[in-house]
Design a protein around this motif. Structure first.
Motif, short mmCIF file in Angstrom:
data_model
loop_
_atom_site.label_atom_id
_atom_site.label_comp_id
_atom_site.label_asym_id
_atom_site.label_seq_id
_atom_site.Cartn_x
_atom_site.Cartn_y
_atom_site.Cartn_z
N THR A 26 34.71 33.35 65.06
CA THR A 26 36.11 33.93 65.30
C THR A 26 35.93 35.56 65.11
O THR A 26 35.00 36.04 64.86
CB THR A 26 37.07 33.50 64.40
OG1 THR A 26 36.62 33.71 63.06
CG2 THR A 26 37.20 31.85 64.36
N ALA A 27 37.26 36.06 65.51
CA ALA A 27 37.24 37.65 65.33
C ALA A 27 37.04 38.15 64.03
O ALA A 27 36.54 39.29 64.05
CB ALA A 27 38.61 38.17 65.93
N ASP A 28 37.44 37.51 63.27
CA ASP A 28 37.31 37.75 61.85
C ASP A 28 35.88 37.46 61.23
O ASP A 28 35.72 37.39 59.87
CB ASP A 28 38.35 37.40 60.81
CG ASP A 28 38.74 36.05 60.89
OD1 ASP A 28 38.09 35.31 61.63
OD2 ASP A 28 39.64 35.80 60.24
N GLY A 29 34.87 36.86 61.83
CA GLY A 29 33.45 36.30 61.38
C GLY A 29 33.54 35.10 60.89
O GLY A 29 32.27 34.70 60.56
N ARG A 30 34.29 34.22 61.11
CA ARG A 30 34.30 32.71 60.81
C ARG A 30 33.39 31.90 61.79
O ARG A 30 33.36 32.49 62.98
CB ARG A 30 35.49 31.99 60.39
CG ARG A 30 36.35 32.65 59.34
CD ARG A 30 37.80 32.12 59.18
NE ARG A 30 38.39 32.56 60.49
CZ ARG A 30 39.43 31.86 60.79
NH1 ARG A 30 40.18 31.02 60.39
NH2 ARG A 30 40.17 32.26 61.92
#
Length: 346
Positions: free
Chosen positions: A264-268
C-alpha cells in the motif's frame, strides 16, 4: 531539467524556490520549538544529519543571505524571554547562562538545505525542489473544448489520485502515527481531503452523465466483458492508481489463492484474490477459507483483499470478518472502477 548542484551555486535560483518550505516535511519531519516557528542550531544539525560545527561554519560563510531569510541571533532581554518561553521547555535548562542564541525559521532551514553539500537529507530536499519546479514549468496548459472535457477530467482525476496516493495520504498517515498533540486535527484534515476526493469523483460522474453516458452502466459492461486474466490486470491498475507499489499480477493456477501482491502507499504488504464470476450469484465460503489461509499463513499480508464481480455469501462474509479479510463486492468494485478511492487503501 536543472541539475540539483545549481542550487548550491545560484543565489537567485535559491531565492525563487524559498516559499516551498513544505518540502522540508515531505523529505523528513522537522521538529520545531514550542513556538511552532523556529529551530536551534542543534535542531538544524539533527535534521540534516551533520554536526553542529558544520552548521555554524555554513552560517558564517552565508550570514547575509541567511539573515534575510529568517536566521536571527538573540541576545540580552530578547534571549532571556525566548529561552523562558521556548528553549527551556524543549531542551531543558542550561548549566550556565548563554550570551547569545541563533534561531532559524523554516525558510532559513530550507535556505541551508540549498547550501549544505555533505548531507543526504539536503540533497533530497534539493532534488524534491527541482522536481516540483520542473513539473510547474513543463506542465502543459490546455483550453478544453466541449468535445474533450471528458478526457481532461480523466487526466485531472488520475493526477489527483496519484498525488493523494503518493504524497498527501502517506504523509498524513505517518504524522498521525507520530503525533500526540495534533492527532485529532490531522485526522480531521485527512478526512477533509478524502471528502474532496469523493466530491471530485461525483462531479466526474455527473459530467459523464450530462454527456449522455451513465458511468455505472459503462463500468458494469466493461467488467462483464473481461476475461479472468484481464480482470486481474484491471484490479492491479486500480491498486496502482490508488498509490500501491510493487504490484505484481501472478496469473498462475498455482498461486495458492493469491492473485496479486504489492504494498500500500503507506508500506503495508498486500495480498489480493480476484474472482470474475459474472455468472455466479455469490462467492462461496470455500473460496474465502482458501484465500484467508493463504493470505495469513503463506503470504503473511498486512492487508488481505478479496475482490469479486459478484456478492459474497453470508458464510463467506462471516469468515472474512473473523479472519480480517476485506471484501469488495460488485457494487463496491463498480464504484472503485469509476474513480472512488478504495477505503482499505487509505
Amino acid at each position: 531539467m536543472i541539475n540539483e548542484s545549481a542550487l548550491l551555486e545560484s543565489k537567485s535560483l535559491r531565492g525563487s524556490v524559498l516559499e516551498r518550505t513544505d518540502v522540508l516535511d515531505r523529505v523528513k519531519a522537522l521538529s520545531l520549538l514550542p513556538d511552532g516557528m523556529h529551530v536551534t542550531t542543534a535542531m538544524v544539525a539533527t535534521y540534516f544529519g551533520v554536526t553542529i560545527e558544520v552548521i555554524r561554519q555554513l552560517t558564517k560563510r552565508h550570514r547575509e543571505e541567511l539573515d534575510v531569510n529568517g536566521m536571527t541571533v538573540l541576545r540580552g532581554a530578547d534571549l532571556q524571554k525566548f529561552e523562558s518561553d521556548n528553549v527551556s521547555l524543549s531542551l531543558g535548562s542550561y548549566p550556565q547562562a548563554r550570551r547569545s542564541l541563533t534561531i532559524y525559521s523554516r525558510r532559513a532551514v530550507l535556505n541551508i538545505a540549498m547550501l549544505l553539500r555533505d548531507s543526504e537529507v539536503a540533497r533530497q530536499v534539493r532534488r524534491y525542489l527541482l522536481d516540483m519546479e520542473h513539473l510547474a514549468r513543463t506542465q502543459p496548459v490546455e483550453n478544453p473544448t466541449a468535445t474533450d472535457t471528458g478526457s481532461l477530467d480523466d487526466r485531472i482525476d488520475q493526477r489527483l489520485t496519484h498525488i493523494l496516493g503518493k504524497t498527501v495520504v502517506p504523509m498524513f498517515n505517518a504524522l498521525i502515527e507520530t503525533s500526540g498533540e495534533h492527532r485529532r486535527e490531522l485526522i480531521e484534515l485527512r478526512q477533509d481531503i478524502e471528502n474532496v476526493e469523493r466530491k471530485l469523483c461525483w462531479h466526474h460522474s455527473r459530467l459523464r452523465t450530462l454527456e449522455g453516458e451513465a458511468p455505472t452502466d459503462a463500468v458494469r459492461a466493461q467488467l462483464k466483458a473481461m476475461t479472468w486474466q484481464a480482470f486481474e490486470r484491471h484490479v492491479a491498475d486500480l491498486l496502482q492508481r490508488d498509490g500501491c507499489t510493487d504490484v505484481v499480477v501472478r496469473q498462475a493456477r498455482t498461486d495458492r489463492g493469491i492473485d496479486i501482491t504489492g504494498h500500500t502507499a503507506d508500506g503495508r504488504t498486500l495480498a489480493v484474490q480476484c474472482k470474475n464470476r459474472a455468472g455466479r450469484s455469490s462467492v462461496p465460503s470455500a473460496d474465502m477459507q482458501k484465500f484467508a489461509g493463504a493470505a495469513r499463513a503463506v503470504g503473511r499480508a498486512d492487508v488481505a483483499l478479496f475482490v469479486a464481480t459478484c456478492n459474497f455469501s453470508s458464510e463467506a462474509q462471516a469468515i472474512a470478518d473473523l479472519s480480517g479479510v476485506i471484501t469488495v463486492n460488485r457494487d463496491e468494485l463498480e464504484e472503485w472502477s469509476a474513480g472512488v478511492r478504495l477505503k482499505a487503501l487509505r
